[in-house]
Design an enzyme around this catalytic site. Structure first.
Site, PDB file in Angstrom:
ATOM      1  CE  LYS A  48      -3.849  -1.868   2.782  1.00 43.40           C
ATOM      2  NZ  LYS A  48      -4.977  -1.675   1.855  1.00 43.40           N
ATOM      3  NE  ARG A  78     -10.925  -9.939  -1.356  1.00 43.86           N
ATOM      4  CZ  ARG A  78     -11.283  -9.075  -2.304  1.00 43.86           C
ATOM      5  NH1 ARG A  78     -11.592  -9.505  -3.520  1.00 43.86           N
ATOM      6  NH2 ARG A  78     -11.338  -7.796  -2.052  1.00 43.86           N
TER       7      ARG A  78
HETATM    8  N1  BES Z   1      -7.977  -3.782   4.842  1.00 35.86           N
HETATM    9  C1  BES Z   1      -8.171  -3.415   3.487  1.00 35.86           C
HETATM   10  C2  BES Z   1      -9.464  -2.662   3.256  1.00 35.86           C
HETATM   11  C3  BES Z   1      -9.487  -1.236   3.705  1.00 35.86           C
HETATM   12  C4  BES Z   1      -8.850  -0.254   2.968  1.00 35.86           C
HETATM   13  C5  BES Z   1     -10.203  -0.880   4.800  1.00 35.86           C
HETATM   14  C6  BES Z   1      -8.913   1.063   3.374  1.00 35.86           C
HETATM   15  C7  BES Z   1     -10.287   0.447   5.208  1.00 35.86           C
HETATM   16  C8  BES Z   1      -9.636   1.405   4.493  1.00 35.86           C
HETATM   17  C9  BES Z   1      -8.204  -4.659   2.615  1.00 35.86           C
HETATM   18  O1  BES Z   1      -7.395  -5.705   3.025  1.00 35.86           O
HETATM   19  C10 BES Z   1      -7.740  -4.241   1.263  1.00 35.86           C
HETATM   20  O2  BES Z   1      -6.612  -3.871   1.151  1.00 35.86           O
HETATM   21  N2  BES Z   1      -8.623  -4.328   0.267  1.00 35.86           N
HETATM   22  C11 BES Z   1      -8.285  -3.925  -1.039  1.00 35.86           C
HETATM   23  C12 BES Z   1      -8.871  -4.936  -2.001  1.00 35.86           C
HETATM   24  C13 BES Z   1      -8.419  -4.763  -3.427  1.00 35.86           C
HETATM   25  C14 BES Z   1      -6.947  -5.101  -3.544  1.00 35.86           C
HETATM   26  C15 BES Z   1      -9.244  -5.654  -4.305  1.00 35.86           C
HETATM   27  C16 BES Z   1      -8.893  -2.551  -1.291  1.00 35.86           C
HETATM   28  O3  BES Z   1     -10.020  -2.289  -0.843  1.00 35.86           O
HETATM   29  O4  BES Z   1      -8.220  -1.716  -1.887  1.00 35.86           O
HETATM   30 MN    MN Z   2      -5.423  -5.490   2.302  1.00 38.32          MN
END
Ligand code: BES
Ligand code: MN
Ligand code: ZN
Length: 504
Positions: free
Chosen positions: A282, A356
């Site tokens: 990230k 997931r």
């Molecule tokens: N923990 C994150 C989701 C998240 C992101 C929660 C920002 C709160 C704020 C999750 O593990 C994630 O990174 N999801 C990705 C999925 C994508 C790669 C399909 C997302 O939402 O960007």
């Molecule tokens: Mn994630």
């Protein structure tokens, strides 16, 4: 915080602070009108001159008003009377309890129980007053060397709620218990969320679960380590943990408060104690907030705490898959294919879609508890934050009855969810050329696609999914965990125990 009930009216109540409501454009509610009479019209004069306004959530403090035995009066603006509803009422309570804390009062009496909230009764009001008062007392300062709550701020010790009749007090007592239990479950969930990721690790979550078990003989806690999970074949969960030195855990907490033969409600909470994204790393902005990626797990523990405090006659199982998601030489790579506990193979196209993966193995594991329903709770997608913002959690389910029960519980508890579709069409995005399924699709409808991924693993039982990515914590100056959706889940279990009792 100590709570009590009283029927004492304004003319005889020597409280340190009377908390009353006023409406924009009148009429004066009973307590305000009593104050007005005792003070020979001082309050209505202040309203007339505009020195006291009734704008929603605005608070003003009057000190030593002549003729009134209360030391202080905290006036809370309630907006226009015809527009008062349950959401506005909880805003009024939040404003009142926050302002009350800024005063020097050691005790207070709430007269806000006399306002009429359409569709809600005194029981509901008492519960929310108690809950909001406890919530506003919450502070997370255990890691500051100079602890805030040793300072003058925590002066308020005792809160009385004015009831219309003595006869209401039995009902009110039950509401008080529920309000306090929910608040203490929320406080646990907030603490876990707020703790830094170098403290709140998978092992810390397991220790917290064990501590809950120690306090109560109807709770059994099992914690699986990496080797045990490997033996079971939890390839999806384990592939997320591979990049980290911190070992993963699978925590199961079984509370048997109901009949032995009764199928349990199973709550599954995502417990990623830090989500860097892994190899699909990230950006650095706000990355610290990914310590909150275990708020699903925290809500499961918080809900169990509330259920234990209330000794609810239900069977509940909490399952928490917990690990860190970090990049390293041993981390899972985009393109890797793993085999989940369900035997389905998954192509990892993005290591940041890790929630997931944890959940799919935990959801398969849930089958062994022969659940009546399974609800998973996860900070799963940024897409859900885009869709619903910070006000509602995303709710996904093919089961209308279950979805409705959760929506109803959420609005009663002031912790709302909003249902999004879970149509099969959204699963098309998850096709993989090399495995049974891919862990991501395109960006469109990302929250639904993620839910659709989970649906592949939940066919054996009634299931709902709550995406709490937008609701579990706040950013900015007020950064911190919210304790959501502990109120929604506890309410669902309260409702569940009541309908069980009826049908038995
Ligand atoms: N923990 C994150 C989701 C998240 C992101 C929660 C920002 C709160 C704020 C999750 O593990 C994630 O990174 N999801 C990705 C999925 C994508 C790669 C399909 C997302 O939402 O960007
Ligand atoms: Mn994630
Ligand atoms: Zn995550």
């Amino acid at each position: 915080m100590d709570f009590a009930f009283t029927t004492a009216r304004i003319d005889v109540n020597r409280t340190a602070c009377a908390v009353i409501g006023v409406y924009q454009g009148g009429p004066l509610p009973p307590a305000a009108s009593e104050i007005d009479a005792l003070s020979k019209g001082a309050l209505s004069k202040l309203i007339k001159t505009g020195d006291v306004t009734a704008a929603l959530g605005k608070t003003q403090l009057l000190h030593g008003l002549e003729g009134v035995p209360a030391e202080r009066i905290l006036i809370v603006g309630c907006g226009a009377e015809p527009q008062l509803d349950e959401v506005k009422y909880t805003k009024i309570l939040a404003a009142a309890s926050a302002s009350l804390r800024q005063t020097g009062a050691r005790d207070a009496t709430f007269y806000l129980t006399e306002l009429r909230v359409p569709g809600r009764d005194l029981f509901w009001q008492v519960r929310h007053i108690v809950q909001k008062t406890c919530e506003s007392a919450y502070q997370f300062d255990q890691l500051k060397t100079e602890r805030e709550h040793n300072k003058s701020k925590q002066r308020l010790r005792k809160v009385a709620l004015c009831l219309p009749r003595r006869a209401d007090s039995d009902d009110a007592k039950r509401a008080l218990q529920e309000g306090m239990a929910i608040a203490s479950g929320m406080a646990l969930a907030k603490d876990l969320g707020n703790l830094p990721p170098n403290v709140c690790t998978p092992r810390y979550l397991a220790d917290t679960a064990r501590a809950l078990g120690k306090e109560n003989s109807s709770v059994a806690v099992t914690v699986l380590n990496e080797a045990e999970m490997k033996k079971l074949g939890m390839g999806a969960l384990l592939c997320v943990a591979r990049g980290s030195h911190e070992p993963p855990r699978l925590i199961a907490i079984e509370y048997r408060g109901g009949h032995k033969s009764e199928a349990p409600v199973v709550l599954v909470g995502k417990g990623v104690t830090f989500d860097s994204g892994g190899i699909s790393i990230k950006p650095a902005d706000k990355l610290d907030e990914m310590k909150f990626d275990m708020c699903g797990a925290a809500s499961v523990l918080g809900t169990l705490k509330a259920v234990l405090e209330l000794s609810l006659p239900v069977n509940v199982v909490g399952i928490i898959p917990a690990c860190e998601n970090l990049p390293s030489g041993t981390a899972t790579k985009p393109g890797d294919i793993i085999t989940s506990l369900s035997k389905q193979t998954v192509e990892i196209l993005n290591t940041d879609a890790e929630g997931r993966l944890l959940l799919c193995d935990a959801l398969t594991y849930a089958k062994r508890f022969k659940p009546a329903v399974v609800i998973d709770i996860a900070t799963l997608t940024g897409a859900c934050v885009i869709a619903l913002g910070a006000h509602a959690s995303g709710l996904f389910s093919d089961d209308d009855e279950l979805a409705d029960a959760l929506l109803t519980a959420g609005s009663y508890a002031g912790d709302r969810a909003w249902r999004l579709p879970l149509w099969e069409e959204y699963a098309e995005q998850l096709k993989s050329n090399f495995a049974d399924v891919a862990n991501i699709g395109s960006r469109e409808g990302g929250a639904i696609v993620a839910a659709r991924f989970l649906a592949r693993f939940t066919e054996a039982y009634r299931w709902a999914h709550l995406d709490i990515a937008g609701t579990a914590w706040r950013s900015g100056d007020e950064k911190g965990a919210n304790g959501r959706p502990v109120p929604l889940l506890t309410q669902y279990l309260l409702d569940w125990s009541r309908t069980r009792a009826k049908s038995a």
